[in-house]
Design an enzyme around this catalytic site. Structure first.
Site, PDB file in Angstrom:
ATOM      1  N   ASP A 366      -8.701   4.223  -6.089  1.00  0.00           N
ATOM      2  CA  ASP A 366      -9.108   3.505  -4.878  1.00  0.00           C
ATOM      3  C   ASP A 366     -10.514   3.936  -4.465  1.00  0.00           C
ATOM      4  OD1 ASP A 366      -8.777   2.484  -1.911  1.00  0.00           O
ATOM      5  OD2 ASP A 366      -7.002   1.764  -2.954  1.00  0.00           O
ATOM      6  N   ARG A 443     -16.419  -0.087  10.893  1.00  0.00           N
ATOM      7  CA  ARG A 443     -16.248   0.938   9.865  1.00  0.00           C
ATOM      8  C   ARG A 443     -17.605   1.316   9.273  1.00  0.00           C
ATOM      9  NH1 ARG A 443     -12.760   1.427   4.289  1.00  0.00           N
ATOM     10  NH2 ARG A 443     -11.600   3.264   4.879  1.00  0.00           N
ATOM     11  N   LYS A 476      -8.530  -4.163  -7.316  1.00  0.00           N
ATOM     12  CA  LYS A 476      -8.175  -4.387  -5.913  1.00  0.00           C
ATOM     13  C   LYS A 476      -9.468  -4.746  -5.206  1.00  0.00           C
ATOM     14  CE  LYS A 476      -6.289  -1.694  -1.990  1.00  0.00           C
ATOM     15  NZ  LYS A 476      -5.788  -0.339  -1.640  1.00  0.00           N
ATOM     16  N   TRP A 477      -9.585  -5.998  -4.768  1.00  0.00           N
ATOM     17  CA  TRP A 477     -10.810  -6.516  -4.134  1.00  0.00           C
ATOM     18  C   TRP A 477     -10.596  -6.446  -2.630  1.00  0.00           C
ATOM     19  CZ3 TRP A 477     -14.714 -10.150  -6.513  1.00  0.00           C
ATOM     20  CH2 TRP A 477     -15.613 -10.649  -5.560  1.00  0.00           C
ATOM     21  N   ASP A 478     -11.286  -5.495  -2.014  1.00  0.00           N
ATOM     22  CA  ASP A 478     -11.057  -5.216  -0.595  1.00  0.00           C
ATOM     23  C   ASP A 478     -12.153  -5.828   0.269  1.00  0.00           C
ATOM     24  OD1 ASP A 478      -9.886  -4.103   1.653  1.00  0.00           O
ATOM     25  OD2 ASP A 478      -9.796  -2.072   0.818  1.00  0.00           O
ATOM     26  N   MET A 479     -11.921  -5.914   1.563  1.00  0.00           N
ATOM     27  CA  MET A 479     -12.879  -6.487   2.518  1.00  0.00           C
ATOM     28  C   MET A 479     -12.494  -5.898   3.867  1.00  0.00           C
ATOM     29  SD  MET A 479     -13.433  -9.088   4.864  1.00  0.00           S
ATOM     30  CE  MET A 479     -14.520 -10.438   5.190  1.00  0.00           C
ATOM     31  N   ASP A 548      -1.843  -2.179   5.582  1.00  0.00           N
ATOM     32  CA  ASP A 548      -2.055  -0.742   5.426  1.00  0.00           C
ATOM     33  C   ASP A 548      -0.887   0.051   5.995  1.00  0.00           C
ATOM     34  OD1 ASP A 548      -4.382  -0.799   4.043  1.00  0.00           O
ATOM     35  OD2 ASP A 548      -5.703  -0.508   5.765  1.00  0.00           O
TER      36      ASP A 548
HETATM   37  C1  GLA Z   1      -8.517  -0.625   3.126  1.00  0.00           C
HETATM   38  C2  GLA Z   1      -7.332  -0.891   2.233  1.00  0.00           C
HETATM   39  C3  GLA Z   1      -6.719   0.436   1.825  1.00  0.00           C
HETATM   40  C4  GLA Z   1      -7.742   1.286   1.122  1.00  0.00           C
HETATM   41  C5  GLA Z   1      -8.963   1.482   2.010  1.00  0.00           C
HETATM   42  C6  GLA Z   1     -10.085   2.166   1.276  1.00  0.00           C
HETATM   43  O1  GLA Z   1      -8.121  -0.116   4.357  1.00  0.00           O
HETATM   44  O2  GLA Z   1      -6.404  -1.717   2.854  1.00  0.00           O
HETATM   45  O3  GLA Z   1      -5.591   0.217   0.994  1.00  0.00           O
HETATM   46  O4  GLA Z   1      -8.118   0.655  -0.088  1.00  0.00           O
HETATM   47  O5  GLA Z   1      -9.448   0.235   2.490  1.00  0.00           O
HETATM   48  O6  GLA Z   1     -11.183   2.352   2.059  1.00  0.00           O
END
Ligand code: GLA
Length: 729
Positions: A366, A443, A476-479, A548
């Site tokens: 991650d 953030r 895992k493509w996060d935002m 989360d």
């Molecule tokens: C988000 C995702 C988490 C993790 C964090 C990393 O909150 O939902 O699962 O990947 O970012 O910063």
């Protein structure tokens, strides 16, 4: 074929297996009226429902009261500012500065199959699976053409709708509102179901009585958000999981949306869904077109459960495209809650080693592997491997993990830029900003202006380069923040109103590129948990991180709200450590496993550190996943009880399509002092078939299990769960 046009009466009839949808063209001006949506009917001439015979009513016969007609006629796609005072679907700003618009029918086309929506996610189907109606409309004063598109599917009770607008005038037009679907109906004492939440509390179900006025749910965050959801259902009073009528709308879109109902003076309800008109405008030069996103309409005469199963079937068969769509996903272990930013190659390998021995199939690294990213204050945009943490480089780590027989996955947040990053120092103008205004951080980060091609290409290459460098099988493509302060150097002043939608189109373009270049990749979308869990993203990734909040009890409600629309195969769900990192609750490891089995299943903990008895349970959970996942992924979902409603226990069931097997999950959230067993009635079985229920002696018919039910013994303590496997003889 599911679509018919009755020429004499000028009626369009759309049929799905169990529903009908009817429209008619009326009067000399060719108004398009909405006549009926509901259980399937064989009759088609229901024009009396449009009241056009109640003379003098239509404008050709009673022009002195044109406004009265416009304001109560159940219109298929409502215009603006020309006598219908309910909220319309479309609005323009003409060269003269006027906003009125009224669409009337010119012609139509009916064909098998479905065309793609250029640049947008949408449902799909072959010529034998679906058919499409295009109704071509115009506003001759504006010189604007609009095509209303309807697709019906042979095997699912759902209708996909959208609209494409073309400027056929010689002057520039500006669209200021283009919704995707509208439904005018008489009020049937409707109650409204919508989904709301916040970070770590996504998609909680809210149900309220519909009253006069308007009720809207919307987003201006540039994504649907944790808070609101592009979904609404109007249900007849007292509708349950199994009984009652449901009219639902969901938008296949990942940006700003509006979904609204309005109860008018004549007790008619207008329900609408589409792109949020706030902060939206779109310049249309002569001959240019605008394609609105797709809306999905579902009608169920079998309560909320019927609606849910139609959405699940539609999305599983006609929206999700991944090679993994009909496959078990590798059981993953993600290091986020295990280590946060504090990891290195050795740590990851030690987790992988232990995990592989327990049957876990993929390690996901991650946040924190790149640039100087040792906390969440910096380095987004600097997508170079941090070789101080990953000694020997990424390729070495991946090879070591592969040697253990495990796949390797990685986290990205490609849409973001930290002010403290080399990227920002080199290109401060690549972040969205309004000139002269310091953008608000969330953030500690800004959003990249992906509407600019050079920025989009850079962000894409960052991801692709890493994927090309090693055997990476999952992303895992996060935002992790919503949009605000949006301003782009890439567009002139008159087009800044296009930015939110252009951003979403850019995101879709990047993900399309990614899955085209890496066709076997398993992509999981994510947005600070589940802020972008929507039908649009499902077109690109077969699964989305749900929240989360991995606490088993909170997850019951989050997963109930999510599965109201989206298939279990798409719900990212993991077992995590306790006390839970979001709420501090301690629940049995066993229960955490049962709750995660309702989704994609995986782990989010340091497997080298958890108690021995928990670790010992992992191989059993892995075996359960392998045994039940086909059923969970492909079966019909039934909700038996809701902890969100009863504040006591939760129960749901998945039944295979052939009704030969079923899996019931039961979680006793709160123990009761009386310690009585509890009766639950199963659903969806074959009434006449004989079944064996795991843990029970004897053989029972399906109707017995559904009508008389089974007893679930009381379990000593809170948060206790169990699963019950039911098989036909
Ligand atoms: C988000 C995702 C988490 C993790 C964090 C990393 O909150 O939902 O699962 O990947 O970012 O910063």
């Amino acid at each position: 074929m599911g679509i018919k046009y009755y020429e004499q009466q000028r009626i369009y009839k759309l049929d799905t297996p169990r529903t009908s949808y009817m429209m008619a063209v009326v009067d000399e001006e060719n108004f398009l009226g909405h006549m009926y949506y509901g259980e399937r009917l064989e009759d088609y001439d229901l024009t009396y429902l449009l009241r056009t015979g109640e003379a003098p009513f239509v404008p050709s016969e009673n022009s002195r009261e044109r406004c009265s007609f416009m304001d109560c006629f159940p219109v298929e796609y409502a215009g603006h500012g020309v006598g219908d005072y309910r909220d319309g679907c479309i609005r323009v700003r003409s060269k003269g500065g006027h906003s009125g618009i009224n669409l009337t029918v010119v012609s139509h086309d009916i064909y098998d199959g479905k065309k793609k929506l250029e640049g947008l996610p949408a449902t799909f189907g072959g010529e034998k699976e679906c058919s499409t109606l295009e109704i071509h409309c115009e506003d001759a004063v504006l010189g604007l053409k609009a095509t209303l598109m309807y697709t019906v599917f042979e095997d699912v009770d759902a209708i996909a709708r959208s609209i494409k607008v073309t400027n056929v005038s010689e002057e520039e037009l500006c669209l200021t509102k283009v919704l995707s679907a509208c439904l005018d109906m008489d009020n049937k004492a409707f109650e409204r179901i919508t989904l709301h939440g916040s970070w770590a509390r996504e998609r909680r179900i809210q149900r309220q009585k519909v009253g006069y006025g308007k009720y809207a749910v919307s987003s201006l965050r540039g994504e649907p958000g944790h808070q609101e959801h592009p979904f609404m259902a109007l249900v007849t009073e007292g509708t349950t999981q199994d009984m009652g009528e449901v009219y639902a709308m969901n938008l296949v879109y990942s940006g700003n949306f509006l979904v609204q109902e309005e109860l008018s003076q004549f007790d008619s309800v207008r329900m609408e869904i589409g792109i949020n008109p706030d902060d939206f405008s779109w310049k249309l030069n002569p001959q240019e077109s605008f394609q609105a996103p797709e809306a999905v309409l579902v009608y169920s005469a079998e309560g909320i459960g019927g609606m849910t199963r139609s959405f699940h079937d539609l999305y599983r068969k006609h929206l999700i495209r991944s090679p993994y769509k009909d496959k078990k996903r590798p059981i993953l272990i993600n290091n986020w809650e295990a280590t946060y930013f504090d990891f290195d190659t050795d740590k990851l390998i030690s987790i992988a080693k232990q995990a592989s021995e327990l049957g876990i199939e993929m390690l996901v690294m991650d946040d924190g592997w790149f640039g100087r990213r040792n906390n969440d204050d910096c380095a987004l945009g600097d997508w170079q491997v941090n070789e101080e943490k990953l000694k020997g480089g990424l390729e070495y780590l991946v090879k070591e993990v592969n040697k253990l027989g495990m796949k390797f996955g990685i986290w990205f947040e490609p849409e973001m830029i930290s002010p403290d990053s080399d990227l920002y120092r080199a290109h401060p103008d690549w972040a969205f900003a309004i000139p002269g205004r310091t953008p608000a951080m969330a953030r500690q980060q800004y959003v990249l202006d992906l509407t600019r091609k050079e920025v989009r290409d850079y962000a894409y290459e960052c991801v692709a380069k890493i994927l090309r460098s090693a055997n990476i099988e999952y992303v895992k493509w996060d935002m992790n923040r919503p949009l605000c302060d949006i301003g782009s150097l890439g567009l002139p002043a008159g087009q800044q109103g296009e930015l939110y939608h252009r951003y979403v189109l850019a995101l879709y373009e990047m993900q399309e590129r990614l899955i085209t270049e890496f066709p076997t990749l398993l992509l999981e979308n994510c947005s600070g948990g589940g802020a972008r869990f929507d039908a649009g993203m499902l077109y690109y990734s077969p699964q989305i991180w749900c929240s989360d909040d991995t606490d088993a009890v909170e997850r019951l409600m989050i997963q109930e709200g999510t599965s109201l629309i989206y298939p279990l195969s798409a719900m990212g769900a993991h077992v995590s450590d306790c006390p839970n990192h979001a709420v501090g609750r301690v629940t049995p490891f066993e229960t955490r496993g049962y709750v995660a089995l309702a989704g994609t299943f995986g782990y989010e903990l340091d497997v080298t550190k958890i108690p021995e008895e928990d670790r010992a349970m992992i191989p059993k959970q892995v075996a359960m996943y392998h045994k039940y996942n086909d059923l969970v992924r492909e079966g019909d979902y039934y909700r038996i009880a809701s902890y969100g409603e009863n504040q006591s226990y939760d129960c749901y069931e998945v039944v295979s399509k052939d009704k030969r097997e079923a899996l019931v999950t039961y979680v006793q959230v709160l123990n009761r002092p009386s310690r009585h067993s509890r009766r639950i009635c199963l659903k969806g079985l074959d009434a006449a078939a004989k079944y064996r229920v795991e843990g029970m002696d004897g053989v029972y018919r399906g109707d017995t299990l559904m009508k008389a039910g089974i007893q679930i013994e009381n379990m000593w303590g809170d948060f206790k769960g169990k699963i019950i496997y039911v098989t036909a003889l």
